[in-house]
Enzyme design. Structure first.
Site, PDB file in Angstrom:
ATOM      1  N   CYS A 134       0.971  -1.475  -0.148  1.00 46.44           N
ATOM      2  CA  CYS A 134      -0.407  -0.556   0.289  1.00 46.44           C
ATOM      3  C   CYS A 134       0.860   0.931   0.343  1.00 46.44           C
ATOM      4  O   CYS A 134       0.979   1.856  -0.578  1.00 46.44           O
ATOM      5  CB  CYS A 134      -0.828   0.131   0.956  1.00 46.44           C
ATOM      6  SG  CYS A 134      -2.201  -1.835   1.422  1.00 46.44           S
TER       7      CYS A 134
ATOM      8  N   ARG B  23      -7.975  -4.423  -2.989  1.00 44.53           N
ATOM      9  CA  ARG B  23      -7.301  -2.925  -3.922  1.00 44.53           C
ATOM     10  C   ARG B  23      -8.171  -3.021  -4.519  1.00 44.53           C
ATOM     11  O   ARG B  23      -8.177  -3.833  -6.386  1.00 44.53           O
ATOM     12  CB  ARG B  23      -6.351  -3.409  -4.420  1.00 44.53           C
ATOM     13  CG  ARG B  23      -5.127  -3.522  -3.323  1.00 44.53           C
ATOM     14  CD  ARG B  23      -3.251  -4.115  -3.647  1.00 44.53           C
ATOM     15  NE  ARG B  23      -3.237  -4.693  -3.250  1.00 44.53           N
ATOM     16  CZ  ARG B  23      -2.137  -4.191  -1.262  1.00 44.53           C
ATOM     17  NH1 ARG B  23      -2.574  -2.705  -1.567  1.00 44.53           N
ATOM     18  NH2 ARG B  23      -1.629  -4.389  -0.469  1.00 44.53           N
TER      19      ARG B  23
HETATM   20  C1  BEZ Z   1       0.843  -4.707   1.439  1.00 48.63           C
HETATM   21  O1  BEZ Z   1       1.585  -4.467   1.634  1.00 48.63           O
HETATM   22  O2  BEZ Z   1       0.513  -3.799   0.959  1.00 48.63           O
HETATM   23  C2  BEZ Z   1      -0.333  -5.834   2.502  1.00 48.63           C
HETATM   24  C3  BEZ Z   1      -0.370  -6.987   2.126  1.00 48.63           C
HETATM   25  C4  BEZ Z   1      -1.085  -8.352   2.518  1.00 48.63           C
HETATM   26  C5  BEZ Z   1      -2.478  -7.398   3.306  1.00 48.63           C
HETATM   27  C6  BEZ Z   1      -2.134  -6.269   3.237  1.00 48.63           C
HETATM   28  C7  BEZ Z   1      -1.712  -5.040   2.827  1.00 48.63           C
END
Ligand code: BEZ
Length: 219
Positions: free
Chosen positions: A54, A131
């Site tokens: 993110c 997402r």
């Molecule tokens: C992330 O790295 O943004 C992420 C990965 C897995 C679950 C939620 C966020």
């Protein structure tokens, strides 16, 4: 005997339908969907603040923000994190990554907006938003929807390209072929009668594969 828990699965918004209205707390104060009337809007959700993928996405969304604005398009993020978490995270991104996040982020703690837009997919995560990207036009109609899983960061050039393709289609009453990018030829609507089909293949202002697939350059 164990009692089965019934889960309410909210209906997903659809392309071509009005975007669900909302009023939400954001890092830029309270925002309503109707505030964006007259502009296009890219409304996107991310799973959680202070997470690696993110964070890369937020810096990448900021990097396309000025190009979106040139296309009369605004950007609005969302997660189920709190307002203070969003504020701390954007400050952290600015301090560590040197990127100032200029677009607002909804703090959807009670998941009101997330449920309305089908951003929670319990099979992927029961608590976080996936997402999701909603492209909403200037009349507040949902024009495109993209969903990505937790593990894959989104491609910003594709989001930009999709907004450009939709606006080009509207403006010139055309469609865009696979892998189209601005400057490429566009597809003219297929003829609707046998006579028009016969005429189409004789028209050398078009580049035709056959009567039903003809392209032209835009001025
Ligand atoms: C992330 O790295 O943004 C992420 C990965 C897995 C679950 C939620 C966020």
């Amino acid at each position: 005997m164990s009692e089965q828990i019934q889960q309410t699965v909210p209906s997903l918004p659809r392309i071509g339908s009005p975007a669900p209205p909302f009023e939400a707390v954001t890092t830029h104060g309270t925002i309503r969907l109707e505030d964006y009337k007259g502009s296009w809007l890219v409304l996107f959700s991310h799973p959680a603040d202070f997470t690696p993928v993110c964070t890369t996405e937020f810096m990448a969304f900021q990097s396309i923000y000025s190009r979106l604005k040139e296309m009369n398009t605004e950007l609005l993020g969302l997660s189920v994190d709190s307002l203070f978490s969003h504020i701390a995270w954007v400050r952290n991104i600015e301090q560590n990554g040197g990127v100032k996040i200029e677009f607002p982020i909804i703090a959807d703690l009670n998941k009101d907006v997330a449920y309305k837009y089908g951003m929670i997919m319990p099979e992927e995560s029961k608590t976080e938003t996936v997402r999701a990207v909603f492209i909403i036009d200037d009349k507040q109609i949902i024009r495109a929807i993209i969903y990505y899983p937790m593990s894959a960061g989104r491609n910003m050039e594709e989001i930009l390209r999709l907004v450009q393709a939709l606006q080009t289609a509207d403006e010139h009453k055309v469609a865009t072929p696979a892998n189209w990018k601005p400057g490429d030829k566009v597809i003219v609507p297929a003829p609707q009668t046998k006579e028009a089909a016969d005429e189409r293949v004789k028209d050398d202002s078009y580049e035709c594969f056959d009567w039903y697939l003809c392209k032209k350059s835009l001025p």
